[in-house]
Scaffold this motif. Sequence first.
Motif, PDB file in Angstrom:
ATOM      1  N   ASP A  29      -4.027   9.868  -0.692  1.00  0.00           N
ATOM      2  CA  ASP A  29      -3.044   8.946  -0.109  1.00  0.00           C
ATOM      3  C   ASP A  29      -1.789   8.953  -0.983  1.00  0.00           C
ATOM      4  OD1 ASP A  29      -1.566   6.450   0.363  1.00  0.00           O
ATOM      5  OD2 ASP A  29      -3.240   5.952   1.681  1.00  0.00           O
ATOM      6  N   PRO A  30      -0.588   9.232  -0.398  1.00  0.00           N
ATOM      7  CA  PRO A  30       0.641   9.287  -1.211  1.00  0.00           C
ATOM      8  C   PRO A  30       1.024   7.938  -1.803  1.00  0.00           C
ATOM      9  CG  PRO A  30       1.157   9.372   1.135  1.00  0.00           C
ATOM     10  CD  PRO A  30      -0.324   9.488   1.015  1.00  0.00           C
ATOM     11  N   ILE A  31       0.475   6.852  -1.249  1.00  0.00           N
ATOM     12  CA  ILE A  31       0.834   5.522  -1.731  1.00  0.00           C
ATOM     13  C   ILE A  31      -0.101   5.069  -2.848  1.00  0.00           C
ATOM     14  CG2 ILE A  31       1.272   3.131  -1.074  1.00  0.00           C
ATOM     15  CD1 ILE A  31       3.083   5.192   0.265  1.00  0.00           C
ATOM     16  N   THR A  32      -1.410   5.167  -2.592  1.00  0.00           N
ATOM     17  CA  THR A  32      -2.391   4.645  -3.556  1.00  0.00           C
ATOM     18  C   THR A  32      -2.937   5.711  -4.495  1.00  0.00           C
ATOM     19  OG1 THR A  32      -4.256   5.054  -2.046  1.00  0.00           O
ATOM     20  CG2 THR A  32      -3.104   2.937  -1.843  1.00  0.00           C
ATOM     21  N   GLY A  33      -2.806   6.978  -4.118  1.00  0.00           N
ATOM     22  CA  GLY A  33      -3.366   8.048  -4.931  1.00  0.00           C
ATOM     23  C   GLY A  33      -4.859   8.246  -4.716  1.00  0.00           C
ATOM     24  N   LYS A  34      -5.453   7.454  -3.834  1.00  0.00           N
ATOM     25  CA  LYS A  34      -6.892   7.557  -3.564  1.00  0.00           C
ATOM     26  C   LYS A  34      -7.174   8.637  -2.528  1.00  0.00           C
ATOM     27  CE  LYS A  34      -7.802   2.669  -4.562  1.00  0.00           C
ATOM     28  NZ  LYS A  34      -8.312   1.382  -4.020  1.00  0.00           N
ATOM     29  N   ARG A  35      -8.439   9.130  -2.542  1.00  0.00           N
ATOM     30  CA  ARG A  35      -8.838  10.146  -1.564  1.00  0.00           C
ATOM     31  C   ARG A  35      -8.830   9.563  -0.162  1.00  0.00           C
ATOM     32  NH1 ARG A  35     -14.575  11.585  -3.510  1.00  0.00           N
ATOM     33  NH2 ARG A  35     -14.602  12.924  -1.661  1.00  0.00           N
ATOM     34  N   LYS A  36      -8.377  10.372   0.804  1.00  0.00           N
ATOM     35  CA  LYS A  36      -8.422   9.970   2.207  1.00  0.00           C
ATOM     36  C   LYS A  36      -9.538  10.768   2.894  1.00  0.00           C
ATOM     37  CE  LYS A  36      -4.191  10.832   3.493  1.00  0.00           C
ATOM     38  NZ  LYS A  36      -3.022  10.869   4.411  1.00  0.00           N
ATOM     39  N   GLN A  37     -10.386  10.048   3.607  1.00  0.00           N
ATOM     40  CA  GLN A  37     -11.507  10.691   4.298  1.00  0.00           C
ATOM     41  C   GLN A  37     -11.653  10.136   5.710  1.00  0.00           C
ATOM     42  OE1 GLN A  37     -14.746   9.575   1.687  1.00  0.00           O
ATOM     43  NE2 GLN A  37     -14.793  11.623   0.770  1.00  0.00           N
TER      44      GLN A  37
END
Length: 385
Positions: A29-37
């Motif tokens: 995620d470009p906002i949170t830096g978390k993986r998107k699944q």
Amino acid sequence: MFNMAYFRKVPAKNKKGYTYSFTIELGKDPITGKRKQVTRRGFETKKEAEVVANEIENQINKNTFILDSNVLLSSHIEKWLDLIAKRKVKETTFKNYRRVVKNKIIPLLGHFKLNEIKPAHIEHFIAKLLDEGLSERYIEYIFAVLYGSMEKAVDWELINKNPLDKVKVPRGRRRKYVTWTREEVNKFLNVAKFVTAPVYHAIFTTALYTGMRRGELLGLKWEDVDFDAGTIHVRRNLIYDDEGFRFGTLKTESSERDITIEDYLVECLKSYRIKQLEVKMSLGKLYDDQDLIFARQDGRPIYPRTLTENFNRATKEAALPKIRIHDCRHTHATLLLEAGVSLKEVQERLGHSSIKMTGDIYAHVTPKIKARTAQKFGDYMKLES
């Protein structure tokens, strides 16, 4: 780039004892830096899971897949305010954005999921604002705030397209600026000298002779004035709101500027400074010295409303057409242009970000400029070589 789906069996209370699920990795995620699944569960067979996975992969390839379709507008627009708007606009503008979001946008549209909002909803929203009696200009402003947040929703892949693209917002009519003539300016200042305190006569003179904005005037300090060079350096803005007084940055980068002032204003400010120093000495430690040029008797900043009240009273006493304190800025610019000052010089003096902005605002003066230019050219051509 996303990774292909991977499948797995998940324990379940059915005859087989398991169902199928799949997961597709979409990067970070470009906002949170978390993986998107993307994960889907509960398929009786692997073939059923593959059909759905293929459909989602096709949508991803076509950029039509929405990962989170349950985001409410109220939640998104608050996040947009804090992550984007707060860092892009000035503090006062941001407060206006937040006020618009809280009072106008969220009450009427906040309960909708982003992917539910259609052009028809926006048309209905605008109609309600018109029914409230809001001006077209203000509705255009509200629309711009909402549009910016929805554009970011597209960038963040929360929706595929901006529903506001197909909506025509009422266009606010351009304000007709009311300005004073040279004779009216002189009459006003002569009257203001007798019906207002010295500080107000000084600030009105400075406003009409420099075209500075109200916040710039109220934020001026004596350190900003160079009497020998005859210049005022504009470098800060005084803000007053529900949090009280504080100094803020100027409206734009080009707003920080040096304004050359002529002898009349220099003498006016010098005379006023002597009176201010006399009051300061009489009050001693009771004087709150912030080095402000235009301050209350005890040195504290002037309330914008008090400034306006004194301006209106002097205008009424002088029996002049009523204008806003901000129109002193427009009066100054109009008189500069009528005096033959170039549009570029007016732009720099006012601190506009572009010459186009200056030209658009003062288009009403253009015919006079054109006529004078033609006359000058005609006179030149008649000269004997």
